[in-house]
Design an enzyme around this catalytic site. Structure first.
Site, mmCIF file in Angstrom:
data_model
loop_
_atom_site.group_PDB
_atom_site.id
_atom_site.type_symbol
_atom_site.label_atom_id
_atom_site.label_comp_id
_atom_site.label_asym_id
_atom_site.label_seq_id
_atom_site.Cartn_x
_atom_site.Cartn_y
_atom_site.Cartn_z
ATOM 1 N N HIS A 102 55.092 31.255 25.164
ATOM 2 C CA HIS A 102 55.149 31.593 27.024
ATOM 3 C C HIS A 102 54.174 32.686 26.832
ATOM 4 C CE1 HIS A 102 56.219 32.372 30.850
ATOM 5 N NE2 HIS A 102 56.448 31.256 30.910
ATOM 6 N N GLU A 174 50.149 26.721 31.915
ATOM 7 C CA GLU A 174 50.840 27.786 32.970
ATOM 8 C C GLU A 174 49.925 29.245 33.186
ATOM 9 O OE1 GLU A 174 55.349 27.056 32.644
ATOM 10 O OE2 GLU A 174 54.828 28.739 31.563
HETATM 11 P P1 13P Z 1 57.971 30.287 37.724
HETATM 12 O O1 13P Z 1 58.100 28.659 38.128
HETATM 13 O O2 13P Z 1 59.233 31.061 38.439
HETATM 14 O O3 13P Z 1 56.643 30.846 38.321
HETATM 15 O O4 13P Z 1 58.079 30.241 36.165
HETATM 16 C C1 13P Z 1 57.192 29.406 35.611
HETATM 17 C C2 13P Z 1 57.309 29.730 34.196
HETATM 18 O O5 13P Z 1 56.949 30.590 33.595
HETATM 19 C C3 13P Z 1 58.030 28.645 33.623
HETATM 20 O O6 13P Z 1 57.822 28.685 32.129
#
Ligand code: 13P
Length: 257
Positions: A102, A174
């Site tokens: 992440h 992401e």
């Molecule tokens: P948010 O949905 O709060 O932006 O976070 C996304 C995330 O990092 C999931 O791993």
């Protein structure tokens, strides 16, 4: 069609009591609306902090249709690694999924392409599903380098896997600029090209290609409509159980359409 993966990481939130309430609510909802199963063609998953892994496993039960994950795991099986948790330990606590790479871990805890590769291999070695997170910064995006950057992150973590191993991997794209309180929700047009690039490389080769970053109840359906997107990885919106249940409904409707 393979199932849509719809899940949440609680990140560093929730006491045990709060986590218990969320997990019990989900379990009871599925029992009362889906006879204890997941909605058709939807694969739910939840990734609590380590402190809640066994508690959530106990609430969901061994045969739950909801997959349980951890937010990180070390690449070694055991040893003198103070503060770390290994994949066998995570598995022992009931986890089936290991989140890896992440952006918050890359930024704050020194996660690198090399460590993500080691962790993907460790998860696969023990039969857990690696959930590999990739994503570019605003600077990289503004310079037009999003697709190249995320393909390199993915390749660095996944190169050398056999087709069978690769088929057990889930990738979550992401973009850093879209995540969390400081992020701004992406618009669909911004995601088409990165997903086209990921799809060209990995569609049909991996278990799933998820999108994450400011997913909410207003944009979830549109995000699921992007070509090659096969799920959503959600933070804030899903921390309230009602938000998560609504995302499951949106996904089920999308899968049925
Ligand atoms: P948010 O949905 O709060 O932006 O976070 C996304 C995330 O990092 C999931 O791993």
């Amino acid at each position: 069609m393979s199932p849509l993966w719809i899940g949440t990481s609680w990140k560093m939130t929730k006491t045990l009591a709060e986590g218990r309430a969320w997990a019990e609510g989900l379990r009871d909802h599925l029992a009362s609306t889906h006879d204890g199963q997941a909605p058709a063609r939807v694969q739910p998953f939840v990734i609590p902090p380590f402190t809640a892994t066994t508690t959530v496993r106990g609430i969901l039960g061994e045969d739950s249709p909801v997959l349980l994950g951890v937010q990180n795991a070390h690449w070694e099986d055991e040893g003198a690694w103070t503060g770390e948790v290994s994949v066998p330990q995570a598995k022992d606590a009931g986890a089936q999924v290991v989140e890896i790479g992440h952006s918050e871990r890359r930024e704050h805890f020194g996660e690198t392409v090399e460590t993500t590769q080691l962790k993907v291999a460790a998860a696969l070695r023990h039969g857990l599903t690696p959930l590999l997170c990739i994503g570019e910064s605003a600077e990289v995006k503004d310079a037009g380098g999003s697709s190249e950057f995320i393909l390199a992150q993915a390749a660095g973590a996944l190169d050398g896997l056999s087709p069978e191993e690769l088929s057990r991997v889930v990738i979550a794209y992401e973009p850093i600029w879209a995540i969390g309180e400081k992020g701004r929700p992406a618009v669909v047009e911004e995601l088409v090209e990165p997903f086209a690039a990921l799809g060209a490389q990995y569609s049909g080769e991996v278990t799933g290609l998820l999108y994450g970053g400011s997913v909410n109840l207003d944009n979830a359906a549109d995000l699921l409509g992007i070509e090659h997107v096969t799920g959503l990885f959600v933070g804030r919106t899903a921390w309230r159980l009602e938000g998560y249940l609504e995302l499951l409904r949106i996904a089920a409707a999308h899968a049925a359409a």
